[in-house]
Design a protein around this motif. Structure first.
Motif, PDB file in Angstrom:
ATOM      1  N   ARG A 113       0.836  -1.176  -0.012  1.00 29.20           N
ATOM      2  CA  ARG A 113      -0.055   0.006  -0.047  1.00 29.20           C
ATOM      3  C   ARG A 113       0.919   1.316  -0.045  1.00 29.20           C
ATOM      4  O   ARG A 113       1.993   1.279   0.562  1.00 29.20           O
ATOM      5  N   ASN A 127      -1.632   6.654   1.884  1.00 27.01           N
ATOM      6  CA  ASN A 127      -2.909   6.306   2.071  1.00 27.01           C
ATOM      7  C   ASN A 127      -3.103   5.718   3.424  1.00 27.01           C
ATOM      8  O   ASN A 127      -2.986   4.724   3.656  1.00 27.01           O
ATOM      9  N   THR A 171      -5.705  14.396  11.046  1.00 27.90           N
ATOM     10  CA  THR A 171      -6.989  13.723  11.261  1.00 27.90           C
ATOM     11  C   THR A 171      -6.771  12.232  11.100  1.00 27.90           C
ATOM     12  O   THR A 171      -5.726  11.645  10.700  1.00 27.90           O
ATOM     13  N   PRO A 219      -6.819  -1.854   7.067  1.00 27.82           N
ATOM     14  CA  PRO A 219      -7.387  -1.683   5.650  1.00 27.82           C
ATOM     15  C   PRO A 219      -8.076  -2.953   5.173  1.00 27.82           C
ATOM     16  O   PRO A 219      -7.968  -3.941   5.777  1.00 27.82           O
ATOM     17  N   SER A 220      -8.705  -2.765   4.111  1.00 30.33           N
ATOM     18  CA  SER A 220      -9.381  -3.998   3.369  1.00 30.33           C
ATOM     19  C   SER A 220      -8.402  -5.047   3.002  1.00 30.33           C
ATOM     20  O   SER A 220      -6.851  -4.633   2.883  1.00 30.33           O
ATOM     21  N   ARG A 277     -16.135   8.415   0.740  1.00 33.41           N
ATOM     22  CA  ARG A 277     -16.479   7.169   0.032  1.00 33.41           C
ATOM     23  C   ARG A 277     -17.829   6.591   0.480  1.00 33.41           C
ATOM     24  O   ARG A 277     -17.995   6.516   1.613  1.00 33.41           O
ATOM     25  N   LEU A 309      -9.585  14.747  -0.822  1.00 38.40           N
ATOM     26  CA  LEU A 309      -9.827  14.660   0.839  1.00 38.40           C
ATOM     27  C   LEU A 309      -9.463  13.408   1.148  1.00 38.40           C
ATOM     28  O   LEU A 309      -9.204  13.158   2.392  1.00 38.40           O
ATOM     29  N   GLY A 342      -7.243   7.681  -0.460  1.00 36.31           N
ATOM     30  CA  GLY A 342      -7.370   6.268  -1.183  1.00 36.31           C
ATOM     31  C   GLY A 342      -8.026   6.273  -2.396  1.00 36.31           C
ATOM     32  O   GLY A 342      -7.932   5.389  -3.494  1.00 36.31           O
TER      33      GLY A 342
HETATM   34  P1  AMP Z   1      -9.343   0.706   3.368  1.00 31.77           P
HETATM   35  O1  AMP Z   1      -9.293   0.448   4.817  1.00 31.77           O
HETATM   36  O2  AMP Z   1      -8.360   0.270   2.342  1.00 31.77           O
HETATM   37  O3  AMP Z   1     -10.777   0.401   2.693  1.00 31.77           O
HETATM   38  O4  AMP Z   1      -9.228   2.346   3.015  1.00 31.77           O
HETATM   39  C1  AMP Z   1      -9.764   3.544   3.958  1.00 31.77           C
HETATM   40  C2  AMP Z   1      -9.947   4.508   3.211  1.00 31.77           C
HETATM   41  O5  AMP Z   1     -10.168   5.608   3.917  1.00 31.77           O
HETATM   42  C3  AMP Z   1      -8.873   4.978   2.086  1.00 31.77           C
HETATM   43  O6  AMP Z   1      -9.808   5.336   1.066  1.00 31.77           O
HETATM   44  C4  AMP Z   1      -8.427   6.403   2.785  1.00 31.77           C
HETATM   45  O7  AMP Z   1      -7.798   7.444   2.107  1.00 31.77           O
HETATM   46  C5  AMP Z   1      -9.383   6.640   3.698  1.00 31.77           C
HETATM   47  N1  AMP Z   1      -8.974   7.548   5.087  1.00 31.77           N
HETATM   48  C6  AMP Z   1      -8.627   6.631   6.074  1.00 31.77           C
HETATM   49  N2  AMP Z   1      -7.878   7.701   7.085  1.00 31.77           N
HETATM   50  C7  AMP Z   1      -8.261   8.960   6.312  1.00 31.77           C
HETATM   51  C8  AMP Z   1      -8.210  10.328   6.880  1.00 31.77           C
HETATM   52  N3  AMP Z   1      -7.459  10.543   7.990  1.00 31.77           N
HETATM   53  N4  AMP Z   1      -8.686  11.369   6.018  1.00 31.77           N
HETATM   54  C9  AMP Z   1      -9.127  11.010   4.666  1.00 31.77           C
HETATM   55  N5  AMP Z   1      -9.273   9.805   4.337  1.00 31.77           N
HETATM   56  C10 AMP Z   1      -8.969   8.638   4.939  1.00 31.77           C
END
Ligand code: AMP
Ligand code: MG
Length: 344
Positions: free
Chosen positions: A58, A62, A117, A142-143, A195, A228, A231
């Motif tokens: 990853r 992200n 954040t 994460p996933s 998302r 924002l 991912g």
């Molecule tokens: P996943 O856990 O792989 O499904 O992805 C987590 C999603 O949450 C991703 O799209 C990240 O970019 C988003 N994400 C996690 N933490 C933050 C944050 N502090 N600010 C913005 N987006 C976040």
């Protein structure tokens, strides 16, 4: 295998104690949540979290979501929480809802990719809940998939690609929702969906009166554009084969377009609603279910199968971009790398 736990037909969750210990001590645990499977690590341990990034390949910019089991775990990792944010958490937790909050100092930079954040979720899946309770730390997860691949919604789909990288594997059968959580950030008092997921714009509006949908949900990020949710800018879910997403509110037009497109290729594969398969005879098809709930549950497994057919084109039927349909279209548009045809 020693560190494998099958809880498909077993509700003796005390067996999760060992997996919880593994997390606390810095290991990686593959586990189901109600959305998709996750690769979990101790969210307060930088070294452990680093292993997640390595296992998935990853991108380091992200950020990860921290998973908690109860509200007592929140003040340790988030601060300056507004009334609207509290209202949203109360309404949708436990459940498939992630909120972006101001982080505390204790959250390692690697979790937030350096952002101020942090994304936080309280899952409703009983295995995930018990695992977090036993770990007794927020779990960064994460996933479960190699980055870019569809998220895992059952263990069989992801076992081969992840088995050697995990310290403990939990089998919980098929996940209930099948799509990752809704991610929301409140900006100037207004929740923005970064998302889409099972918790819909309408659900959020019903709780706090307003909601905005981030434009990147269905559109490509432009060069140099501020995003924002980091991912959202990455290639995701796409099979090796070229894919086209097609949608029309009128079924006849949709079917003719699919037929027209597929006739230009030697070995097309069509992914469509079960109720349309009868009308698409003569070419290879995969049924994706009929209801939005069924499609959510099936779609990642289907996307993982596509390349086995060695198609020269994959044509995927779209759905209305409303309610849960927005979340499905968000994933499908990415799987098709923004190749999208909508017919009036
Ligand atoms: P996943 O856990 O792989 O499904 O992805 C987590 C999603 O949450 C991703 O799209 C990240 O970019 C988003 N994400 C996690 N933490 C933050 C944050 N502090 N600010 C913005 N987006 C976040
Ligand atoms: Mg993911």
């Amino acid at each position: 295998m020693e560190n494998y736990l099958d809880l498909r037909n077993d509700n003796n969750y005390t067996k999760l104690e060992q997996a919880g210990k593994m997390i606390r001590e810095g290991g990686l645990v593959l586990f189901p949540t109600e959305t998709v499977y996750g690769i979990g690590a101790n969210g307060l341990n930088e070294k452990a979290v680093k292993k997640i990034y390595e296992a998935k390949g990853r991108a380091s910019d992200n950020p990860l979501i921290l998973h908690i089991a109860n509200f007592e775990m929140l003040p340790q990792i988030a601060q300056n929480i507004s009334d609207i944010e509290k209202k949203l958490m109360k309404a949708f937790w436990p459940g498939p809802f992630t909120i972006i909050l101001n982080r505390t100092k204790i959250v390692p930079d690697i979790v937030t990719a350096g952002l101020e954040t942090v994304g936080i979720r309280m899952p409703s899946g009983i295995i995930a809940q018990k695992l977090i309770e036993y770990a007794n730390v927020p779990i960064a997860a994460p996933s479960a998939n190699i980055s870019g691949r569809p998220s895992g919604t059952n263990l069989e789909d992801i076992y081969e690609e992840l088995k050697d990288k995990m310290d403990f594997i939990i089998n919980g059968g098929n996940t209930e929702v099948g799509l990752e959580s809704t991610v929301v950030r409140v900006i100037n008092g207004v929740p923005h969906i970064l998302r889409p997921g099972k918790i819909t714009a309408e659900d959020i509006e019903n709780v706090v009166g307003t909601v905005e949908i981030d434009e990147h949900i269905l559109h490509k990020t432009g060069e140099g554009q501020k995003i924002l949710s980091p991912g959202m800018k990455y290639r995701h879910y796409a099979p090796n084969a070229k894919c086209i997403l097609v949608f029309s509110k009128e079924n006849n037009k949709l079917i003719s377009k699919i037929k027209e497109l597929s006739s230009e290729y030697k070995n097309p594969l069509i992914i469509a609603k079960n109720e349309n398969l009868e009308r698409l005879k003569g070419v290879q098809t995969i049924g994706m279910g009929n209801s939005l709930e069924e499609i959510s549950k099936n779609i990642f497994t289907i996307l993982r199968k596509v390349d086995n057919y060695h198609p020269d084109i994959v044509i995927i039927e779209g759905v209305e971009k409303e309610g849960l349909g927005l979340a499905i279209m968000n994933r499908l548009i990415r799987a098709c790398e923004y190749n999208y045809i909508e017919i009036e």
